[in-house]
Design a protein around this motif. Structure first.
Motif, PDB file in Angstrom:
ATOM      1  N   GLN A 199      60.638  48.512  36.659  1.00  0.00           N
ATOM      2  CA  GLN A 199      61.104  47.140  37.193  1.00  0.00           C
ATOM      3  C   GLN A 199      60.588  46.841  38.595  1.00  0.00           C
ATOM      4  O   GLN A 199      60.863  45.872  38.886  1.00  0.00           O
ATOM      5  CB  GLN A 199      62.399  46.596  36.603  1.00  0.00           C
ATOM      6  CG  GLN A 199      62.346  46.039  35.168  1.00  0.00           C
ATOM      7  CD  GLN A 199      62.687  47.083  34.176  1.00  0.00           C
ATOM      8  OE1 GLN A 199      63.645  47.540  34.205  1.00  0.00           O
ATOM      9  NE2 GLN A 199      62.108  47.517  33.112  1.00  0.00           N
ATOM     10  N   ARG A 200      60.799  48.212  39.356  1.00  0.00           N
ATOM     11  CA  ARG A 200      60.823  47.966  40.635  1.00  0.00           C
ATOM     12  C   ARG A 200      60.208  49.296  41.056  1.00  0.00           C
ATOM     13  O   ARG A 200      60.637  50.543  40.732  1.00  0.00           O
ATOM     14  CB  ARG A 200      62.345  47.853  41.243  1.00  0.00           C
ATOM     15  CG  ARG A 200      62.415  47.893  42.632  1.00  0.00           C
ATOM     16  CD  ARG A 200      63.795  47.898  43.324  1.00  0.00           C
ATOM     17  NE  ARG A 200      63.827  47.979  44.699  1.00  0.00           N
ATOM     18  CZ  ARG A 200      63.927  47.221  45.402  1.00  0.00           C
ATOM     19  NH1 ARG A 200      64.290  45.830  45.062  1.00  0.00           N
ATOM     20  NH2 ARG A 200      64.267  47.189  46.968  1.00  0.00           N
ATOM     21  N   TRP A 251      53.784  41.491  38.663  1.00  0.00           N
ATOM     22  CA  TRP A 251      54.556  42.078  40.060  1.00  0.00           C
ATOM     23  C   TRP A 251      54.692  41.053  41.067  1.00  0.00           C
ATOM     24  O   TRP A 251      53.559  40.487  41.513  1.00  0.00           O
ATOM     25  CB  TRP A 251      54.034  43.449  40.396  1.00  0.00           C
ATOM     26  CG  TRP A 251      54.079  44.445  39.337  1.00  0.00           C
ATOM     27  CD1 TRP A 251      53.143  44.943  38.417  1.00  0.00           C
ATOM     28  CD2 TRP A 251      55.144  45.416  39.208  1.00  0.00           C
ATOM     29  NE1 TRP A 251      53.466  45.881  37.657  1.00  0.00           N
ATOM     30  CE2 TRP A 251      54.696  46.295  38.157  1.00  0.00           C
ATOM     31  CE3 TRP A 251      56.313  45.291  39.718  1.00  0.00           C
ATOM     32  CZ2 TRP A 251      55.657  47.187  37.608  1.00  0.00           C
ATOM     33  CZ3 TRP A 251      57.299  46.490  39.180  1.00  0.00           C
ATOM     34  CH2 TRP A 251      56.673  47.397  38.279  1.00  0.00           C
ATOM     35  N   THR A 252      55.801  41.079  41.849  1.00  0.00           N
ATOM     36  CA  THR A 252      55.902  40.288  42.986  1.00  0.00           C
ATOM     37  C   THR A 252      56.203  41.372  44.047  1.00  0.00           C
ATOM     38  O   THR A 252      56.849  42.159  44.114  1.00  0.00           O
ATOM     39  CB  THR A 252      57.132  39.463  43.109  1.00  0.00           C
ATOM     40  OG1 THR A 252      56.911  38.531  42.016  1.00  0.00           O
ATOM     41  CG2 THR A 252      57.277  38.593  44.120  1.00  0.00           C
ATOM     42  N   PRO A 307      51.273  48.180  41.351  1.00  0.00           N
ATOM     43  CA  PRO A 307      51.937  49.201  41.816  1.00  0.00           C
ATOM     44  C   PRO A 307      51.713  50.586  41.239  1.00  0.00           C
ATOM     45  O   PRO A 307      51.645  51.721  42.003  1.00  0.00           O
ATOM     46  CB  PRO A 307      53.405  48.905  41.833  1.00  0.00           C
ATOM     47  CG  PRO A 307      53.429  48.128  40.974  1.00  0.00           C
ATOM     48  CD  PRO A 307      52.327  47.342  40.955  1.00  0.00           C
ATOM     49  N   THR A 308      51.225  50.411  39.903  1.00  0.00           N
ATOM     50  CA  THR A 308      50.653  51.744  39.228  1.00  0.00           C
ATOM     51  C   THR A 308      49.434  52.303  39.873  1.00  0.00           C
ATOM     52  O   THR A 308      49.518  53.582  39.879  1.00  0.00           O
ATOM     53  CB  THR A 308      50.789  51.336  37.885  1.00  0.00           C
ATOM     54  OG1 THR A 308      52.002  50.923  37.487  1.00  0.00           O
ATOM     55  CG2 THR A 308      50.620  52.838  37.074  1.00  0.00           C
ATOM     56  N   LEU A 309      48.529  51.421  40.008  1.00  0.00           N
ATOM     57  CA  LEU A 309      47.392  51.964  40.693  1.00  0.00           C
ATOM     58  C   LEU A 309      47.589  52.553  41.948  1.00  0.00           C
ATOM     59  O   LEU A 309      47.109  53.507  42.421  1.00  0.00           O
ATOM     60  CB  LEU A 309      46.302  50.881  40.669  1.00  0.00           C
ATOM     61  CG  LEU A 309      45.675  50.378  39.063  1.00  0.00           C
ATOM     62  CD1 LEU A 309      44.756  49.200  39.512  1.00  0.00           C
ATOM     63  CD2 LEU A 309      45.330  51.515  38.374  1.00  0.00           C
ATOM     64  N   SER A 310      48.426  51.798  42.635  1.00  0.00           N
ATOM     65  CA  SER A 310      48.580  52.261  44.387  1.00  0.00           C
ATOM     66  C   SER A 310      49.587  53.636  44.070  1.00  0.00           C
ATOM     67  O   SER A 310      49.403  54.447  44.967  1.00  0.00           O
ATOM     68  CB  SER A 310      49.467  51.341  44.914  1.00  0.00           C
ATOM     69  OG  SER A 310      49.017  49.903  45.150  1.00  0.00           O
ATOM     70  N   PHE A 311      50.289  53.694  43.258  1.00  0.00           N
ATOM     71  CA  PHE A 311      50.960  54.882  43.134  1.00  0.00           C
ATOM     72  C   PHE A 311      49.902  56.163  42.692  1.00  0.00           C
ATOM     73  O   PHE A 311      49.940  57.217  43.120  1.00  0.00           O
ATOM     74  CB  PHE A 311      51.995  55.113  41.877  1.00  0.00           C
ATOM     75  CG  PHE A 311      52.757  56.483  41.795  1.00  0.00           C
ATOM     76  CD1 PHE A 311      53.873  56.924  42.573  1.00  0.00           C
ATOM     77  CD2 PHE A 311      52.349  57.312  40.639  1.00  0.00           C
ATOM     78  CE1 PHE A 311      54.298  58.079  42.406  1.00  0.00           C
ATOM     79  CE2 PHE A 311      52.839  58.560  40.725  1.00  0.00           C
ATOM     80  CZ  PHE A 311      53.852  58.812  41.159  1.00  0.00           C
ATOM     81  N   GLY A 312      49.012  55.881  41.834  1.00  0.00           N
ATOM     82  CA  GLY A 312      47.872  56.797  41.527  1.00  0.00           C
ATOM     83  C   GLY A 312      47.084  57.257  42.739  1.00  0.00           C
ATOM     84  O   GLY A 312      46.857  58.611  42.833  1.00  0.00           O
TER      85      GLY A 312
END
Length: 218
Positions: free
Chosen positions: A184-185, A211-212, A21-26
């Motif tokens: 965490q979410r 991550w789930t 999700p960090t890459l997706s946020f980026g």
């Protein structure tokens, strides 16, 4: 007809966002910047007191990476006092023209003094003076008192040593620095017709790096 501004997004498919999700946020953050959104790094930061009383305010995201999301503040402010006593927080980004939002929840830690020093030293002179001047969240009688305090701060540092470039050297106040939210979410939201919005949520516990991902009802 969309009465809430922005365009209605195409569906947010499970394949559109990867496993990180960090890459997706980026990716979404870059798209928000490229869309010309004013201050795409503006985020709502929510904290709470130990008895559960919530408070929220807008702050600016400074940076993010796999370690978490970083912002800077006065360590004597209300948000900092609440974080020190209850080190959990939530962030919300809302990019209206894209009809997208990201919610992030997790634990909060202070970043290192070296990181805070490096960022403070990169700030414009007036921003440094402002950090020294404001006793954030404390009462003040009027605007003039704040402006007088800034003038006093300016005089205090005008006589300090300068660099070869002629810039005034101002040390970072010990009461000012950065925090990092360790997520965490993380939830990604896209607007869809009939209020049937798309929500993809990522979660993990504190001891895991895995991550789930799950889809949530709107």
């Amino acid at each position: 007809m969309n009465l809430e501004g922005g365009k209605l997004e195409t569906a947010l498919t499970d394949d559109e966002l990867g496993s990180d999700p960090t890459l997706s946020f980026g990716t979404w953050f870059e798209e928000a910047k490229n869309a010309g959104i004013h201050e795409p790094n503006a985020m709502c930061l929510a904290t709470s007191s130990p008895d559960g009383t919530p408070s929220a305010r807008m702050v600016l995201l400074h940076s993010f990476d796999q370690r978490g999301f970083v912002w800077y503040t006065n360590y004597e402010s209300r948000k900092a006092s609440e974080i020190e006593l209850n080190p959990k927080a939530a962030l919300v980004f809302y990019w209206q023209s894209l009809n997208r939002s990201v919610r992030i929840e997790g634990s909060v830690v202070r970043i290192t003094s070296e990181e805070s020093d490096a960022y403070f030293n990169s700030r414009p002179l007036d921003s440094k003076l402002g950090a020294w001047t404001s006793r954030q969240s404390r009462p003040i009688p009027d605007r003039k008192a704040l402006e007088d305090a800034l003038a006093t701060t300016r005089l205090r540092f005008l006589g300090t040593a300068t660099t070869n470039e002629g810039e005034t050297l101002i040390p970072r106040p010990q009461f000012w620095g950065g925090y990092r939210l360790i997520p965490q979410r993380i939830e990604f939201w896209k607007s869809r017709p009939a209020r049937l919005h798309d929500r993809l949520s990522y979660s993990r516990d504190q001891s895991s790096s895995t991550w789930t991902k799950s889809r949530l009802q709107p």
